[in-house]
Design a protein around this motif. Structure first.
Motif, PDB file in Angstrom:
ATOM      1  N   UNK A 201      17.354   2.599  -0.273  1.00 26.39           N
ATOM      2  CA  UNK A 201      17.364   4.246  -0.296  1.00 26.39           C
ATOM      3  C   UNK A 201      16.700   5.273  -0.731  1.00 26.39           C
ATOM      4  N   UNK A 202      17.020   4.881  -2.323  1.00 21.80           N
ATOM      5  CA  UNK A 202      16.522   6.164  -3.376  1.00 21.80           C
ATOM      6  C   UNK A 202      14.517   5.556  -3.113  1.00 21.80           C
ATOM      7  N   UNK A 203      14.327   5.131  -3.443  1.00 25.43           N
ATOM      8  CA  UNK A 203      12.846   4.221  -2.698  1.00 25.43           C
ATOM      9  C   UNK A 203      12.518   5.551  -1.186  1.00 25.43           C
ATOM     10  N   UNK A 204      13.298   5.779  -0.691  1.00 23.56           N
ATOM     11  CA  UNK A 204      12.954   6.218   0.474  1.00 23.56           C
ATOM     12  C   UNK A 204      12.636   7.530  -0.320  1.00 23.56           C
ATOM     13  N   UNK A 205      13.553   7.787  -0.243  1.00 25.71           N
ATOM     14  CA  UNK A 205      13.873   9.021  -1.013  1.00 25.71           C
ATOM     15  C   UNK A 205      12.799   9.899  -1.332  1.00 25.71           C
TER      16      UNK A 205
ATOM     17  N   UNK B  36       0.717  -1.596   0.203  1.00 23.96           N
ATOM     18  CA  UNK B  36      -0.144  -0.126   0.393  1.00 23.96           C
ATOM     19  C   UNK B  36       0.878   1.170  -0.324  1.00 23.96           C
ATOM     20  N   UNK B  37       2.637   1.094   0.566  1.00 20.32           N
ATOM     21  CA  UNK B  37       2.691   1.760   0.811  1.00 20.32           C
ATOM     22  C   UNK B  37       3.655   2.797  -0.335  1.00 20.32           C
ATOM     23  N   UNK B  38       4.048   1.777  -1.086  1.00 23.49           N
ATOM     24  CA  UNK B  38       4.865   2.277  -2.116  1.00 23.49           C
ATOM     25  C   UNK B  38       4.419   2.669  -3.769  1.00 23.49           C
TER      26      UNK B  38
ATOM     27  N   UNK C 129       7.007  12.771  -2.715  1.00 25.77           N
ATOM     28  CA  UNK C 129       6.414  11.729  -4.100  1.00 25.77           C
ATOM     29  C   UNK C 129       5.817  13.543  -4.622  1.00 25.77           C
ATOM     30  N   UNK C 130       4.631  13.376  -5.468  1.00 21.85           N
ATOM     31  CA  UNK C 130       4.586  14.407  -5.354  1.00 21.85           C
ATOM     32  C   UNK C 130       2.455  14.878  -5.944  1.00 21.85           C
TER      33      UNK C 130
END
Length: 402
Positions: free
Chosen positions: A101-105, A78-80, A110-111
């Motif tokens: 790491x890139x996903x977290x950043x 749900x969170x991705x 996220x817009x």
């Protein structure tokens, strides 16, 4: 108020001639449900007509559709999701840790809000007929309980459309991200399963990582759903440790392994012995039917008595630009990859997204079951799976969702 759903069909057996199964036998039934529960299953025309005359009952024409169980999404995040965000391709990375790491950043900036993205994902899957979800939610010190709290808040607005399970998922590594304390908080805060990921290639300590996973599970009496991408000897070691801990803690029937790519790497005789142990300990395997040639040997597992399920996993996120959100697409892909072309094979494959055996003389639906079901304009389950026929209607607790 009671509802009578008439003019629906269920499959009751296979039609065979000269050792060739060419279809399934069906019979017309009606069901009555009230307060979210099936109270009557009627297969007699006189009883059905009498029920129609009952006072204070809503009558719905099922339009001769096939009645099938609730569709279940057994692996999603749900969170991705990036659904609703303008197209962006996947950034290249050197390894999975860099991907974390890139996903977290990315998700921090996220817009589109978490709420909007998650609602887009839920609405997409609901439109395909799914009414049960198992979602992994990232838990680690950098995110804390934020994603779990946000997911729970969204789910409050869907209480009449779906049921769900939430997996506390230390994606950045239980040990690597020092997530043990946050995992405890998540399990106190609404997560119902313990997740985990690669105790060797991510956490770097098989014994400590899995021991802590089982400590969490036994402390909170929570089942486990573990992402395992380990390959070759690492997979062999990891499965051996899992089985040892299952037997030590009596956690039979409470462990799911998602992905399980390494099962494909083991020699045939070793697989046979291991699969028997997995079946004995009631371990479940869930696959997203990826096309990178590392799908576990699902047919062998099923034949050995290991319960298997299918889930979507990635649906346009930082890991993959693909994913339709339709779990039946995944099942159709599974059937095609494993060359399941017979009436019986296609019919039985639906169990991977329903957890329900279909073909019985009396029919699969019984009094006392939750009124969670699917209606399909197909001659049979096999046609529904093979021809990717859209779900006509879905019901959850007796309320129409689609």
């Amino acid at each position: 108020m009671k509802t009578l759903l008439t003019n629906i069909r269920i499959e009751t057996g296979y039609l065979t001639q000269d050792n060739f199964t060419y279809g399934t036998a069906t019979k017309e039934i009606a069901i009555i449900f009230d307060a979210g529960v099936v109270t009557d299953v009627l297969d007699d025309e006189v009883k059905i007509n009498k029920a129609k005359l009952t006072q204070n009952i809503i009558v719905i024409d099922g339009q001769n559709n096939l009645l099938l169980p609730q569709l279940r999404e057994m692996h999603v995040h749900f969170d991705k999701s990036k659904l609703g965000i303008p197209w962006t391709p996947i950034e290249p990375v050197q390894n999975r840790i860099e991907r974390f790491e890139k996903e977290f950043d990315y998700l921090k900036k996220a817009p589109l809000s978490f709420t909007q993205r998650m609602e887009n994902l839920l609405n997409l899957e609901l439109s395909y007929g799914v009414t049960h979800f198992r979602s992994h939610i990232d838990i680690h010190p950098a995110v804390g309980q934020k994603s779990l709290e946000a997911a729970k808040k969204v789910l409050e607005n869907y209480h009449d459309k779906l049921d769900y399970e939430l997996v506390a998922f230390p994606q950045h590594g239980l040990l690597l991200s020092n997530a043990f304390s946050e995992m405890k908080s998540a399990l106190q805060n609404g997560a119902t399963l313990v997740g985990g990921v690669d105790p060797i290639s991510i956490d770097g300590n098989l014994e400590k990582s899995l021991n802590q996973t089982f400590e969490l599970a036994t402390q909170f009496n929570a089942p486990i759903d573990y992402h395992l991408h380990e390959r070759h000897h690492d997979a062999r070691q990891t499965f051996a440790k899992f089985l040892s801990l299952i037997e030590e803690t009596n956690w039979q029937g409470k462990v799911t392994i998602s992905h399980a790519y390494g099962l494909r790497d083991l020699p045939k005789e070793e697989r046979k012995e291991l699969f028997a142990q997995l079946a004995k300990n009631k371990v479940t395997i869930i696959s997203s039917i990826s096309l990178d040639f590392v799908i576990p040997p699902l047919i062998e597992l099923k034949s050995a008595g290991v319960k298997t399920f299918i889930g979507n996993d990635n649906i346009y996120d930082c890991w993959s630009p693909f994913g339709s959100g339709d779990v039946m697409d995944k099942l159709n892909r599974y059937a095609e990859i494993f060359d399941l072309t017979s009436q019986k094979e296609l019919t039985e494959s639906l169990e991977l997204v329903t957890n329900q055996k279909l073909i019985t003389p009396a029919g699969w639906i019984k009094e006392g079951m939750p009124a969670d079901f699917t209606l399909v304009n197909a001659s049979s389950t096999a046609e529904f799976v093979a021809r990717r026929i859209p779900v006509a209607k879905s019901y959850f607790k007796g309320q129409q969702v689609k």
